[in-house]
Design a protein around this motif. Sequence first.
Motif, PDB file in Angstrom:
ATOM      1  N   VAL A 153      -4.915   8.017   0.976  1.00 39.69           N
ATOM      2  CA  VAL A 153      -4.062   6.828   0.953  1.00 39.69           C
ATOM      3  C   VAL A 153      -2.740   7.164   0.269  1.00 39.69           C
ATOM      4  O   VAL A 153      -1.662   6.839   0.767  1.00 39.69           O
ATOM      5  N   ALA A 154      -2.817   7.831  -0.881  1.00 36.31           N
ATOM      6  CA  ALA A 154      -1.601   8.190  -1.617  1.00 36.31           C
ATOM      7  C   ALA A 154      -0.722   9.127  -0.794  1.00 36.31           C
ATOM      8  O   ALA A 154       0.507   8.989  -0.779  1.00 36.31           O
ATOM      9  N   ASP A 155      -1.335  10.060  -0.096  1.00 37.25           N
ATOM     10  CA  ASP A 155      -0.590  11.006   0.727  1.00 37.25           C
ATOM     11  C   ASP A 155       0.161  10.286   1.840  1.00 37.25           C
ATOM     12  O   ASP A 155       1.349  10.542   2.091  1.00 37.25           O
ATOM     13  N   ASP A 156      -0.511   9.354   2.503  1.00 36.51           N
ATOM     14  CA  ASP A 156       0.119   8.630   3.605  1.00 36.51           C
ATOM     15  C   ASP A 156       1.188   7.663   3.123  1.00 36.51           C
ATOM     16  O   ASP A 156       2.149   7.376   3.846  1.00 36.51           O
ATOM     17  N   VAL A 157       1.043   7.149   1.909  1.00 38.42           N
ATOM     18  CA  VAL A 157       2.086   6.276   1.352  1.00 38.42           C
ATOM     19  C   VAL A 157       3.404   7.036   1.296  1.00 38.42           C
ATOM     20  O   VAL A 157       4.468   6.505   1.627  1.00 38.42           O
ATOM     21  N   HIS A 158       3.355   8.308   0.880  1.00 40.96           N
ATOM     22  CA  HIS A 158       4.572   9.131   0.826  1.00 40.96           C
ATOM     23  C   HIS A 158       5.191   9.269   2.217  1.00 40.96           C
ATOM     24  O   HIS A 158       6.408   9.220   2.381  1.00 40.96           O
ATOM     25  N   LYS A 159       4.336   9.451   3.223  1.00 35.23           N
ATOM     26  CA  LYS A 159       4.834   9.638   4.598  1.00 35.23           C
ATOM     27  C   LYS A 159       5.468   8.358   5.123  1.00 35.23           C
ATOM     28  O   LYS A 159       6.572   8.370   5.670  1.00 35.23           O
ATOM     29  N   PHE A 160       4.755   7.240   4.962  1.00 38.31           N
ATOM     30  CA  PHE A 160       5.245   5.973   5.516  1.00 38.31           C
ATOM     31  C   PHE A 160       6.405   5.416   4.708  1.00 38.31           C
ATOM     32  O   PHE A 160       7.179   4.586   5.195  1.00 38.31           O
ATOM     33  N   GLY A 161       6.546   5.863   3.446  1.00 38.86           N
ATOM     34  CA  GLY A 161       7.630   5.371   2.601  1.00 38.86           C
ATOM     35  C   GLY A 161       9.002   5.752   3.094  1.00 38.86           C
ATOM     36  O   GLY A 161      10.007   5.170   2.680  1.00 38.86           O
ATOM     37  N   ASP A 162       9.068   6.743   3.994  1.00 42.07           N
ATOM     38  CA  ASP A 162      10.363   7.145   4.551  1.00 42.07           C
ATOM     39  C   ASP A 162      10.831   6.207   5.658  1.00 42.07           C
ATOM     40  O   ASP A 162      11.975   6.281   6.103  1.00 42.07           O
ATOM     41  N   ILE A 163       9.943   5.317   6.110  1.00 44.97           N
ATOM     42  CA  ILE A 163      10.303   4.343   7.147  1.00 44.97           C
ATOM     43  C   ILE A 163      10.983   3.152   6.470  1.00 44.97           C
ATOM     44  O   ILE A 163      10.380   2.503   5.597  1.00 44.97           O
ATOM     45  N   PRO A 164      12.250   2.828   6.815  1.00 48.30           N
ATOM     46  CA  PRO A 164      13.014   1.803   6.085  1.00 48.30           C
ATOM     47  C   PRO A 164      12.293   0.472   5.909  1.00 48.30           C
ATOM     48  O   PRO A 164      12.351  -0.136   4.843  1.00 48.30           O
ATOM     49  N   LEU A 165      11.593   0.002   6.935  1.00 55.30           N
ATOM     50  CA  LEU A 165      10.942  -1.312   6.862  1.00 55.30           C
ATOM     51  C   LEU A 165       9.651  -1.288   6.056  1.00 55.30           C
ATOM     52  O   LEU A 165       9.054  -2.332   5.818  1.00 55.30           O
ATOM     53  N   LEU A 166       9.227  -0.089   5.640  1.00 57.69           N
ATOM     54  CA  LEU A 166       7.938   0.014   4.966  1.00 57.69           C
ATOM     55  C   LEU A 166       8.073   0.500   3.527  1.00 57.69           C
ATOM     56  O   LEU A 166       7.139   1.045   2.962  1.00 57.69           O
ATOM     57  N   LYS A 167       9.222   0.311   2.931  1.00 55.30           N
ATOM     58  CA  LYS A 167       9.409   0.712   1.542  1.00 55.30           C
ATOM     59  C   LYS A 167       8.466  -0.070   0.627  1.00 55.30           C
ATOM     60  O   LYS A 167       8.188  -1.241   0.856  1.00 55.30           O
ATOM     61  N   GLY A 168       7.981   0.603  -0.405  1.00 51.82           N
ATOM     62  CA  GLY A 168       7.182  -0.067  -1.429  1.00 51.82           C
ATOM     63  C   GLY A 168       5.813  -0.499  -0.947  1.00 51.82           C
ATOM     64  O   GLY A 168       5.053   0.284  -0.375  1.00 51.82           O
ATOM     65  N   GLN A 169       5.490  -1.772  -1.152  1.00 54.07           N
ATOM     66  CA  GLN A 169       4.149  -2.272  -0.876  1.00 54.07           C
ATOM     67  C   GLN A 169       3.782  -2.167   0.596  1.00 54.07           C
ATOM     68  O   GLN A 169       2.619  -1.954   0.940  1.00 54.07           O
ATOM     69  N   GLY A 170       4.751  -2.275   1.479  1.00 53.93           N
ATOM     70  CA  GLY A 170       4.470  -2.198   2.906  1.00 53.93           C
ATOM     71  C   GLY A 170       3.847  -0.880   3.305  1.00 53.93           C
ATOM     72  O   GLY A 170       2.898  -0.837   4.099  1.00 53.93           O
ATOM     73  N   SER A 171       4.356   0.232   2.747  1.00 56.65           N
ATOM     74  CA  SER A 171       3.808   1.546   3.073  1.00 56.65           C
ATOM     75  C   SER A 171       2.394   1.694   2.527  1.00 56.65           C
ATOM     76  O   SER A 171       1.535   2.334   3.146  1.00 56.65           O
ATOM     77  N   TYR A 172       2.128   1.091   1.374  1.00 62.83           N
ATOM     78  CA  TYR A 172       0.785   1.166   0.799  1.00 62.83           C
ATOM     79  C   TYR A 172      -0.213   0.397   1.654  1.00 62.83           C
ATOM     80  O   TYR A 172      -1.322   0.882   1.932  1.00 62.83           O
ATOM     81  N   ILE A 173       0.169  -0.791   2.076  1.00 59.21           N
ATOM     82  CA  ILE A 173      -0.735  -1.611   2.891  1.00 59.21           C
ATOM     83  C   ILE A 173      -1.051  -0.920   4.219  1.00 59.21           C
ATOM     84  O   ILE A 173      -2.208  -0.886   4.666  1.00 59.21           O
ATOM     85  N   LEU A 174      -0.023  -0.344   4.849  1.00 57.27           N
ATOM     86  CA  LEU A 174      -0.242   0.361   6.111  1.00 57.27           C
ATOM     87  C   LEU A 174      -1.154   1.563   5.907  1.00 57.27           C
ATOM     88  O   LEU A 174      -2.090   1.801   6.684  1.00 57.27           O
ATOM     89  N   SER A 175      -0.914   2.339   4.858  1.00 59.69           N
ATOM     90  CA  SER A 175      -1.733   3.509   4.576  1.00 59.69           C
ATOM     91  C   SER A 175      -3.182   3.123   4.305  1.00 59.69           C
ATOM     92  O   SER A 175      -4.120   3.758   4.807  1.00 59.69           O
ATOM     93  N   LEU A 176      -3.374   2.087   3.519  1.00 61.57           N
ATOM     94  CA  LEU A 176      -4.721   1.622   3.203  1.00 61.57           C
ATOM     95  C   LEU A 176      -5.454   1.188   4.470  1.00 61.57           C
ATOM     96  O   LEU A 176      -6.628   1.538   4.687  1.00 61.57           O
ATOM     97  N   GLY A 177      -4.759   0.438   5.321  1.00 61.50           N
ATOM     98  CA  GLY A 177      -5.378  -0.049   6.554  1.00 61.50           C
ATOM     99  C   GLY A 177      -5.775   1.081   7.479  1.00 61.50           C
ATOM    100  O   GLY A 177      -6.884   1.089   8.045  1.00 61.50           O
ATOM    101  N   ILE A 178      -4.892   2.055   7.668  1.00 64.52           N
ATOM    102  CA  ILE A 178      -5.177   3.182   8.562  1.00 64.52           C
ATOM    103  C   ILE A 178      -6.358   3.995   8.048  1.00 64.52           C
ATOM    104  O   ILE A 178      -7.275   4.352   8.802  1.00 64.52           O
TER     105      ILE A 178
END
Length: 319
Positions: free
Chosen positions: A149-174
Motif C-alpha cells: 500500500v505504501a509503495d503504491d501511494v508513492h506511485k499514485f501520488g504523482d497523479i495531480p488529482l490523487l495528491k494526499g489522501q486520494g492516492s492512499y485510498i486508491l492504493s488501499l482499494g487496489i
Amino acid sequence: MMLGVMKHIFIINPTAGKQNCTAQMMETAKSLAARHSLDLDCILTKRSGHAMETVRTLAQSGQEVRVYACGGDGTMNEVANGVAGFANAAMTCIPVGTGNDFLKNFGDKAALFADPENLWNGPELILDAIDCGGRLAMTVACSGFDAQVADDVHKFGDIPLLKGQGSYILSLGINFLLRSLGHPWTITMDGTAMPGEYALAAVCNGRYYGGGFMPVAEARMDDGVLNTLVVRKVSRAAFLRFVGAYSKGLYYTLPQVARCYTAREICIESPDQDIVTCLDGEIVRSRKVTLRLSEKKVRFFGPAGCDPNATSVPLPEIT
C-alpha cells in the motif's frame, strides 16, 4: 572545522510537507544560533540519500555534531542512518513533513519538537534500530500488504488529482480488492522456519507507522528487543475485522490471525516474487529479507523529560 566545538546542522528537506519549508527553517535556525551563539549551518537535501551521505560525512569528521532532521519520517530515517554508531553525532527531529509517525512515540511531548528552542541543549537518549541489509529503520519495518500500500501511494501520488489522501485510498482499494492478501513465504525466527501464507510481517522497534497504526503497543525503543508481528493469510472479511485490532495494538485478541515474537533475527523468503518492505516509509525489494537488532545505536536528543516509550502499553496477561 575545529574539533571540540559543538556543531549544529539543520538538514532541511525542501520537498517535505505540503509547502516548501526552506525559508521558515533557515530563519528559525538563524534565530536559534543568534540567541545561543551556536556554530550552526543549514544544508538542503537535493535527492534521495543526500541527507544520509551528508550526515555520515559530518559524523566521520570526529567533531561533536547535533543534527536536526527538518522534514518527515523519510528525512528522519536518512539522518538516523547517517548518525548511527557514531559516539560524536546525535540527532533530533523538527516535524515539517506530511508524515511524522516517529514522534508519536513521545506522546504528549511530541508537540515540543516543533520548536528547536526545546531541543538544542536537550538530553540525549540511546535508541535501538532495526537493521535490514545495512539499512536502518527506527520505528517499523513492514513487509507484505501494508508495505505494498505504501509503495503504491508513492506511485499514485504523482497523479495531480490523487495528491494526499486520494492516492492512499486508491492504493488501499487496489491492494485489498484486486491483489492476493497472502504470500507464500518462509519466515524464520532465530533459526526456526515457519513456511506458510502470510498477509504481512511487521518488525517493530517503535509503535507507529502508516499515519498512526500501532501494531504492537508494548514495543519499546531502547530495550534491546524487536517485536515481530506475523499475520497469516485470511479471507477479506476476516482481514477487515482484524484491521481495527491491528491498528490499536490489540493483535492478541485474535490469536488465530496474528502472533507476536521477540526473535533477534527474522528472515523472510519468497520462492518467486520480490518481497516489498517498508523501512520508516522507504521502500526496498528483495526475494530474501533479513532483519535484526542493529549493533549500531542512535544518539537522539529531545525536550527535557521526553520519553520514546511514552505511549508503550504492557502486554496484558492472557488467561
